[in-house]
Design a protein around this motif. Structure first.
Motif, PDB file in Angstrom:
ATOM      1  N   GLU A 124       5.516 -11.452   0.686  1.00  0.00           N
ATOM      2  CA  GLU A 124       5.172 -11.417  -0.740  1.00  0.00           C
ATOM      3  C   GLU A 124       3.899 -12.218  -1.013  1.00  0.00           C
ATOM      4  O   GLU A 124       3.037 -11.783  -1.783  1.00  0.00           O
ATOM      5  N   ALA A 125       3.766 -13.382  -0.376  1.00  0.00           N
ATOM      6  CA  ALA A 125       2.595 -14.240  -0.593  1.00  0.00           C
ATOM      7  C   ALA A 125       1.319 -13.581  -0.085  1.00  0.00           C
ATOM      8  O   ALA A 125       0.284 -13.608  -0.755  1.00  0.00           O
ATOM      9  N   VAL A 126       1.376 -12.983   1.095  1.00  0.00           N
ATOM     10  CA  VAL A 126       0.197 -12.295   1.632  1.00  0.00           C
ATOM     11  C   VAL A 126      -0.165 -11.121   0.728  1.00  0.00           C
ATOM     12  O   VAL A 126      -1.335 -10.908   0.408  1.00  0.00           O
ATOM     13  N   HIS A 127       0.837 -10.369   0.304  1.00  0.00           N
ATOM     14  CA  HIS A 127       0.597  -9.228  -0.581  1.00  0.00           C
ATOM     15  C   HIS A 127      -0.087  -9.681  -1.865  1.00  0.00           C
ATOM     16  O   HIS A 127      -1.067  -9.073  -2.312  1.00  0.00           O
ATOM     17  N   ALA A 128       0.404 -10.763  -2.467  1.00  0.00           N
ATOM     18  CA  ALA A 128      -0.183 -11.283  -3.708  1.00  0.00           C
ATOM     19  C   ALA A 128      -1.636 -11.699  -3.498  1.00  0.00           C
ATOM     20  O   ALA A 128      -2.499 -11.422  -4.333  1.00  0.00           O
ATOM     21  N   GLY A 129      -1.930 -12.346  -2.367  1.00  0.00           N
ATOM     22  CA  GLY A 129      -3.308 -12.743  -2.074  1.00  0.00           C
ATOM     23  C   GLY A 129      -4.231 -11.547  -1.897  1.00  0.00           C
ATOM     24  O   GLY A 129      -5.390 -11.575  -2.323  1.00  0.00           O
ATOM     25  N   LEU A 130      -3.704 -10.501  -1.300  1.00  0.00           N
ATOM     26  CA  LEU A 130      -4.502  -9.288  -1.103  1.00  0.00           C
ATOM     27  C   LEU A 130      -4.763  -8.569  -2.430  1.00  0.00           C
ATOM     28  O   LEU A 130      -5.831  -8.001  -2.623  1.00  0.00           O
ATOM     29  N   ILE A 131      -3.789  -8.618  -3.336  1.00  0.00           N
ATOM     30  CA  ILE A 131      -3.998  -8.029  -4.665  1.00  0.00           C
ATOM     31  C   ILE A 131      -5.150  -8.749  -5.361  1.00  0.00           C
ATOM     32  O   ILE A 131      -6.064  -8.116  -5.889  1.00  0.00           O
ATOM     33  N   VAL A 132      -5.114 -10.079  -5.353  1.00  0.00           N
ATOM     34  CA  VAL A 132      -6.163 -10.882  -5.994  1.00  0.00           C
ATOM     35  C   VAL A 132      -7.526 -10.574  -5.379  1.00  0.00           C
ATOM     36  O   VAL A 132      -8.537 -10.503  -6.076  1.00  0.00           O
ATOM     37  N   ALA A 133      -7.550 -10.350  -4.063  1.00  0.00           N
ATOM     38  CA  ALA A 133      -8.803 -10.065  -3.366  1.00  0.00           C
ATOM     39  C   ALA A 133      -9.284  -8.630  -3.569  1.00  0.00           C
ATOM     40  O   ALA A 133     -10.381  -8.273  -3.131  1.00  0.00           O
ATOM     41  N   GLY A 134      -8.465  -7.803  -4.189  1.00  0.00           N
ATOM     42  CA  GLY A 134      -8.862  -6.413  -4.422  1.00  0.00           C
ATOM     43  C   GLY A 134      -8.761  -5.535  -3.186  1.00  0.00           C
ATOM     44  O   GLY A 134      -9.439  -4.508  -3.093  1.00  0.00           O
ATOM     45  N   ALA A 135      -7.896  -5.908  -2.255  1.00  0.00           N
ATOM     46  CA  ALA A 135      -7.737  -5.130  -1.025  1.00  0.00           C
ATOM     47  C   ALA A 135      -7.080  -3.782  -1.309  1.00  0.00           C
ATOM     48  O   ALA A 135      -6.352  -3.623  -2.298  1.00  0.00           O
ATOM     49  N   MET A 136      -7.329  -2.832  -0.424  1.00  0.00           N
ATOM     50  CA  MET A 136      -6.685  -1.519  -0.514  1.00  0.00           C
ATOM     51  C   MET A 136      -5.268  -1.652   0.036  1.00  0.00           C
ATOM     52  O   MET A 136      -5.084  -1.963   1.216  1.00  0.00           O
ATOM     53  N   LEU A 137      -4.269  -1.403  -0.824  1.00  0.00           N
ATOM     54  CA  LEU A 137      -2.865  -1.572  -0.457  1.00  0.00           C
ATOM     55  C   LEU A 137      -2.110  -0.257  -0.563  1.00  0.00           C
ATOM     56  O   LEU A 137      -2.431   0.582  -1.402  1.00  0.00           O
ATOM     57  N   SER A 138      -1.061  -0.125   0.266  1.00  0.00           N
ATOM     58  CA  SER A 138      -0.221   1.072   0.226  1.00  0.00           C
ATOM     59  C   SER A 138       0.736   1.045  -0.953  1.00  0.00           C
ATOM     60  O   SER A 138       1.297   2.060  -1.320  1.00  0.00           O
ATOM     61  N   GLY A 139       0.935  -0.117  -1.517  1.00  0.00           N
ATOM     62  CA  GLY A 139       1.904  -0.329  -2.585  1.00  0.00           C
ATOM     63  C   GLY A 139       2.576  -1.666  -2.350  1.00  0.00           C
ATOM     64  O   GLY A 139       2.189  -2.421  -1.459  1.00  0.00           O
ATOM     65  N   PRO A 140       3.608  -1.969  -3.113  1.00  0.00           N
ATOM     66  CA  PRO A 140       4.291  -3.246  -2.925  1.00  0.00           C
ATOM     67  C   PRO A 140       5.130  -3.237  -1.648  1.00  0.00           C
ATOM     68  O   PRO A 140       5.452  -2.167  -1.121  1.00  0.00           O
ATOM     69  N   PRO A 141       5.504  -4.423  -1.173  1.00  0.00           N
ATOM     70  CA  PRO A 141       6.411  -4.464  -0.016  1.00  0.00           C
ATOM     71  C   PRO A 141       7.694  -3.698  -0.324  1.00  0.00           C
ATOM     72  O   PRO A 141       8.161  -3.680  -1.474  1.00  0.00           O
ATOM     73  N   ALA A 142       8.236  -3.070   0.694  1.00  0.00           N
ATOM     74  CA  ALA A 142       9.451  -2.270   0.536  1.00  0.00           C
ATOM     75  C   ALA A 142      10.238  -2.286   1.841  1.00  0.00           C
ATOM     76  O   ALA A 142       9.700  -2.619   2.897  1.00  0.00           O
ATOM     77  N   VAL A 143      11.488  -1.883   1.750  1.00  0.00           N
ATOM     78  CA  VAL A 143      12.330  -1.768   2.940  1.00  0.00           C
ATOM     79  C   VAL A 143      11.871  -0.543   3.732  1.00  0.00           C
ATOM     80  O   VAL A 143      11.839   0.573   3.213  1.00  0.00           O
ATOM     81  N   MET A 144      11.457  -0.786   4.978  1.00  0.00           N
ATOM     82  CA  MET A 144      11.051   0.299   5.880  1.00  0.00           C
ATOM     83  C   MET A 144      11.426  -0.084   7.302  1.00  0.00           C
ATOM     84  O   MET A 144      11.205  -1.224   7.714  1.00  0.00           O
ATOM     85  N   ARG A 145      11.980   0.870   8.025  1.00  0.00           N
ATOM     86  CA  ARG A 145      12.286   0.691   9.448  1.00  0.00           C
ATOM     87  C   ARG A 145      12.949  -0.647   9.762  1.00  0.00           C
ATOM     88  O   ARG A 145      12.581  -1.331  10.710  1.00  0.00           O
ATOM     89  N   GLY A 146      13.909  -1.037   8.964  1.00  0.00           N
ATOM     90  CA  GLY A 146      14.672  -2.254   9.214  1.00  0.00           C
ATOM     91  C   GLY A 146      13.981  -3.542   8.827  1.00  0.00           C
ATOM     92  O   GLY A 146      14.426  -4.624   9.188  1.00  0.00           O
ATOM     93  N   GLY A 147      12.873  -3.446   8.110  1.00  0.00           N
ATOM     94  CA  GLY A 147      12.153  -4.647   7.712  1.00  0.00           C
ATOM     95  C   GLY A 147      11.681  -4.564   6.277  1.00  0.00           C
ATOM     96  O   GLY A 147      11.994  -3.626   5.545  1.00  0.00           O
ATOM     97  N   TRP A 148      10.939  -5.558   5.873  1.00  0.00           N
ATOM     98  CA  TRP A 148      10.340  -5.650   4.542  1.00  0.00           C
ATOM     99  C   TRP A 148       8.845  -5.664   4.777  1.00  0.00           C
ATOM    100  O   TRP A 148       8.322  -6.626   5.353  1.00  0.00           O
TER     101      TRP A 148
END
Length: 126
Positions: free
Chosen positions: A83-107
Motif C-alpha cells: 500500500e505504501a509503495v502504491h501511494a508513493g507511485l500515485i504521488v509520483a504520477g507513475a503509470m499504474l494498473s490500478g489499486p492493489p488487489a488479490v491476485m495469484r495468492g497475493g496482494w
C-alpha cells in the motif's frame, strides 16, 4: 547458484535509475560514463544494470519496440508495504494498473517504470 544481475536496455538510464532508487529502495552501486550505464543493488546483493541498447543484442529497448516483453517483480515483507509503495507511485504520477488487489495468492499491483519496464509489486502471506 544464485541470480547475480539483470540488465535492462532503457533509453534514459538516469530516469530509470532514479525511479528504482526512489520507489524500491535500490542503491546506486556504480555509474559509468555520462548516462552510459548504472548498476543498482538490492539488499540481498542482486544487481540491476541499466544500459543503452547494444547492437549485438538487437539495438532496441522496450520503448523503441513499443511492447513490454517481460516483467520484474518485487516481493515486500508486509501487505501495508505494498500500500505504501502504491501511494508513493500515485504521488509520483507513475503509470499504474490500478489499486492493489488479490491476485495469484497475493496482494499486488503492476506499474510501468521508465524504459517501459513492467513491474509487479506484491506481498504473499507466509
Amino acid at each position: 547458484m544464485r541470480l547475480n544481475h539483470l540488465d535492462f536496455h532503457v533509453p534514459d538510464i538516469a530516469e530509470t535509475a532514479d525511479f528504482f532508487i526512489r520507489h524500491f529502495g535500490l542503491k546506486l552501486k556504480d555509474l559509468r560514463g555520462n548516462n552510459g550505464l548504472a548498476i543498482l543493488e538490492d539488499d540481498s546483493g542482486l544487481e540491476i544494470v541499466l544500459s543503452h541498447a547494444i547492437a549485438k543484442f538487437g539495438t532496441a529497448d522496450q520503448v523503441e519496440i513499443g511492447r513490454q516483453t517481460y516483467h520484474i517483480g518485487f516481493i515486500l515483507p508486509e501487505k501495508a508495504d505494498v500500500e505504501a509503495v502504491h501511494a508513493g507511485l500515485i504521488v509520483a504520477g507513475a503509470m499504474l494498473s490500478g489499486p492493489p488487489a488479490v491476485m495469484r495468492g497475493g496482494w499486488l499491483f503492476y506499474c510501468t517504470a521508465p524504459g517501459n519496464i513492467l513491474v509487479e509489486v506484491g506481498w504473499r502471506p507466509g
